[in-house]
Design a protein around this motif. Structure first.
Motif, PDB file in Angstrom:
ATOM      1  N   GLY A 118      26.287 -35.890  66.356  1.00  0.00           N
ATOM      2  CA  GLY A 118      25.355 -36.681  65.560  1.00  0.00           C
ATOM      3  C   GLY A 118      25.988 -37.437  64.407  1.00  0.00           C
ATOM      4  O   GLY A 118      25.558 -38.547  64.077  1.00  0.00           O
ATOM      5  N   ASP A 119      27.040 -36.867  63.791  1.00  0.00           N
ATOM      6  CA  ASP A 119      27.652 -37.540  62.644  1.00  0.00           C
ATOM      7  C   ASP A 119      28.442 -38.781  63.069  1.00  0.00           C
ATOM      8  O   ASP A 119      28.892 -39.551  62.223  1.00  0.00           O
ATOM      9  N   HIS A 120      28.584 -38.975  64.373  1.00  0.00           N
ATOM     10  CA  HIS A 120      29.314 -40.151  64.880  1.00  0.00           C
ATOM     11  C   HIS A 120      28.381 -41.180  65.533  1.00  0.00           C
ATOM     12  O   HIS A 120      28.700 -42.356  65.559  1.00  0.00           O
ATOM     13  N   ILE A 121      27.232 -40.691  66.052  1.00  0.00           N
ATOM     14  CA  ILE A 121      26.345 -41.622  66.776  1.00  0.00           C
ATOM     15  C   ILE A 121      25.032 -41.935  66.060  1.00  0.00           C
ATOM     16  O   ILE A 121      24.405 -42.949  66.361  1.00  0.00           O
TER      17      ILE A 121
ATOM     18  N   ALA B 269      39.554 -39.517  64.912  1.00  0.00           N
ATOM     19  CA  ALA B 269      38.204 -38.942  65.029  1.00  0.00           C
ATOM     20  C   ALA B 269      38.277 -37.461  64.685  1.00  0.00           C
ATOM     21  O   ALA B 269      38.807 -37.105  63.634  1.00  0.00           O
ATOM     22  N   ASP B 270      37.846 -36.560  65.574  1.00  0.00           N
ATOM     23  CA  ASP B 270      37.697 -35.144  65.201  1.00  0.00           C
ATOM     24  C   ASP B 270      38.744 -34.231  65.837  1.00  0.00           C
ATOM     25  O   ASP B 270      38.452 -33.088  66.180  1.00  0.00           O
ATOM     26  N   ILE B 271      39.965 -34.710  65.965  1.00  0.00           N
ATOM     27  CA  ILE B 271      41.040 -33.830  66.457  1.00  0.00           C
ATOM     28  C   ILE B 271      41.179 -32.627  65.536  1.00  0.00           C
ATOM     29  O   ILE B 271      41.452 -31.516  65.978  1.00  0.00           O
TER      30      ILE B 271
ATOM     31  N   SER C 106      33.623 -42.446  69.347  1.00  0.00           N
ATOM     32  CA  SER C 106      34.677 -41.498  69.756  1.00  0.00           C
ATOM     33  C   SER C 106      34.112 -40.349  70.574  1.00  0.00           C
ATOM     34  O   SER C 106      34.731 -39.880  71.524  1.00  0.00           O
ATOM     35  N   HIS C 107      32.952 -39.865  70.148  1.00  0.00           N
ATOM     36  CA  HIS C 107      32.294 -38.753  70.863  1.00  0.00           C
ATOM     37  C   HIS C 107      30.860 -38.663  70.370  1.00  0.00           C
ATOM     38  O   HIS C 107      30.478 -39.366  69.430  1.00  0.00           O
ATOM     39  N   PHE C 108      30.084 -37.788  71.009  1.00  0.00           N
ATOM     40  CA  PHE C 108      28.632 -37.883  70.849  1.00  0.00           C
ATOM     41  C   PHE C 108      28.012 -36.904  69.857  1.00  0.00           C
ATOM     42  O   PHE C 108      26.817 -36.635  69.920  1.00  0.00           O
TER      43      PHE C 108
ATOM     44  N   GLY D  18      41.585 -39.992  59.611  1.00  0.00           N
ATOM     45  CA  GLY D  18      40.774 -38.870  60.125  1.00  0.00           C
ATOM     46  C   GLY D  18      39.339 -39.000  59.664  1.00  0.00           C
ATOM     47  O   GLY D  18      39.089 -39.075  58.468  1.00  0.00           O
ATOM     48  N   PHE D  19      38.427 -38.996  60.596  1.00  0.00           N
ATOM     49  CA  PHE D  19      37.012 -39.190  60.261  1.00  0.00           C
ATOM     50  C   PHE D  19      36.547 -38.198  59.184  1.00  0.00           C
ATOM     51  O   PHE D  19      35.770 -38.549  58.308  1.00  0.00           O
ATOM     52  N   HIS D  20      37.068 -36.951  59.256  1.00  0.00           N
ATOM     53  CA  HIS D  20      36.618 -35.931  58.295  1.00  0.00           C
ATOM     54  C   HIS D  20      37.637 -35.638  57.196  1.00  0.00           C
ATOM     55  O   HIS D  20      37.511 -34.650  56.497  1.00  0.00           O
ATOM     56  N   PHE D  21      38.670 -36.469  57.078  1.00  0.00           N
ATOM     57  CA  PHE D  21      39.620 -36.292  55.979  1.00  0.00           C
ATOM     58  C   PHE D  21      38.947 -36.770  54.689  1.00  0.00           C
ATOM     59  O   PHE D  21      38.061 -37.624  54.718  1.00  0.00           O
TER      60      PHE D  21
HETATM   61 ZN   LIG Z   1      32.522 -35.194  63.399  1.00  0.00          ZN
END
Ligand SMILES: [Zn+2]
Length: 321
Positions: free
Chosen positions: A151-154, A246-248, A147-149, A292-295
């Protein structure tokens, strides 16, 4: 009907306490506490697709004064307590997903990476172990969509010894994100991490554009602000739709309740806020399930509008899929 007064209850408790537990001298040993959580994965269907949310763990840290950049810490604490969370403390969960489209096995975002497991004393970097617990073989993954770069995603794209974690997968990244973070004139902070992670993959990626299908049934939408090329993904199969945001936003108790609050991680806070209001207005109107990735795990629910704010109604655990 028997009426029990407080007096009766206390008298009863006292009488019970006097009864010996065992009359033959034997006593049961106290059962040892398990001391750890069960492997974290949760499945649900989207039409004929099967989604597995695979937790990477969660990080807890003291609430910084500027965690929300445009409101006072007291207000943040009040929102935490309104959600029955401890004040002065923040816990952020990390929830990548795996989508089995029926023809492809797709990982969407990869967590903090196994390299973070030891360093965090097991708090994060759990995804690879949880994938194994869920019966998902990393070698069988066809595509990894990022989704984006951050560190917690890549970081989970690579193993602790810097090898590709999904050796047979095509790695798909947002073109705008790739362009921004691979600027050769920048080398500090997350730019260095991006170089490290994708360098370990030999920079072998496929860039994708928003508003196009990245994999059959998975469409990217541009949701910029958190980072310049941040993308979310819409899963659709039959009549079913789920949005992987992702991180909206970060934690829903703070940022769905208060979409005007700017989390310190949003690179362009005003744009991120505009993106989030537009996105949640659509999710609420169309009653689309949002992941949600952080939910908090399992990290999915419905978004309701509440005046100018929103609230999340989490999905209920379902013993069958
Ligand atoms: Zn994140």
């Amino acid at each position: 009907m028997i009426e029990l007064t407080r007096r009766h209850l206390f008298a009863g408790a006292a009488a019970t306490a006097l009864v010996p537990l065992a009359t033959d001298g034997r006593a049961f040993a106290a059962a040892p506490a398990a001391g750890k959580q069960a492997p974290g994965f949760y499945r649900f269907k989207v039409g004929s697709m099967e989604v597995t949310v695979v937790t990477d763990g969660a990080r807890t840290f003291p609430l910084a004064d500027n965690f929300v950049t445009n409101v006072k810490k007291d207000d943040v604490n009040a929102a935490l307590q309104a959600a029955y969370m401890e004040k002065d403390k923040m816990t952020i969960a990390f929830n990548p997903v795996v989508v089995n489209t029926g023809s492809k096995l797709v990982v969407i975002d990869t967590g903090n990476g196994p390299g973070a497991f030891e360093q965090s004393k097991g708090a994060v970097g759990q995804m690879h172990a949880n994938l194994a617990a869920a019966g998902i073989d990393r070698n069988s993954v066809d595509a990894v969509v990022i989704s984006h770069f951050h560190g917690d995603h890549i970081n989970g794209l690579i193993t602790a010894d810097n090898k590709p974690a999904y050796p047979n997968a095509e790695v798909l990244v947002p073109a705008a994100e790739w362009k921004f973070w691979t600027d050769p004139s920048k080398s500090e902070g997350n730019f260095a991490n991006v170089k490290r992670v994708f360098g370990a993959l030999g920079n072998k990626v496929t860039q994708y554009e928003a508003d196009k299908e990245v994999v059959s049934g998975i469409t990217a939408i541009a949701t910029p602000g958190h980072t310049p090329g941040h993308c979310s993904h819409i899963l659709s199969s039959g009549n079913a739709t789920v949005a992987l945001q992702a991180d909206i936003t970060n934690h829903p108790a703070l940022f769905l309740r208060n979409p005007g609050w700017h989390v310190t991680f949003d690179m362009d806070a005003a744009m991120a806020e505009a993106t989030r209001r537009k996105f949640y207005d659509r999710m609420a109107a169309e009653k689309i399930t949002v992941q949600g990735f952080h939910f908090p795990f399992p990290a999915a629910g419905h978004v309701e509008k509440d005046g100018n704010n929103y609230r999340l109604v989490p999905i209920a655990w379902n013993p069958s899929i």
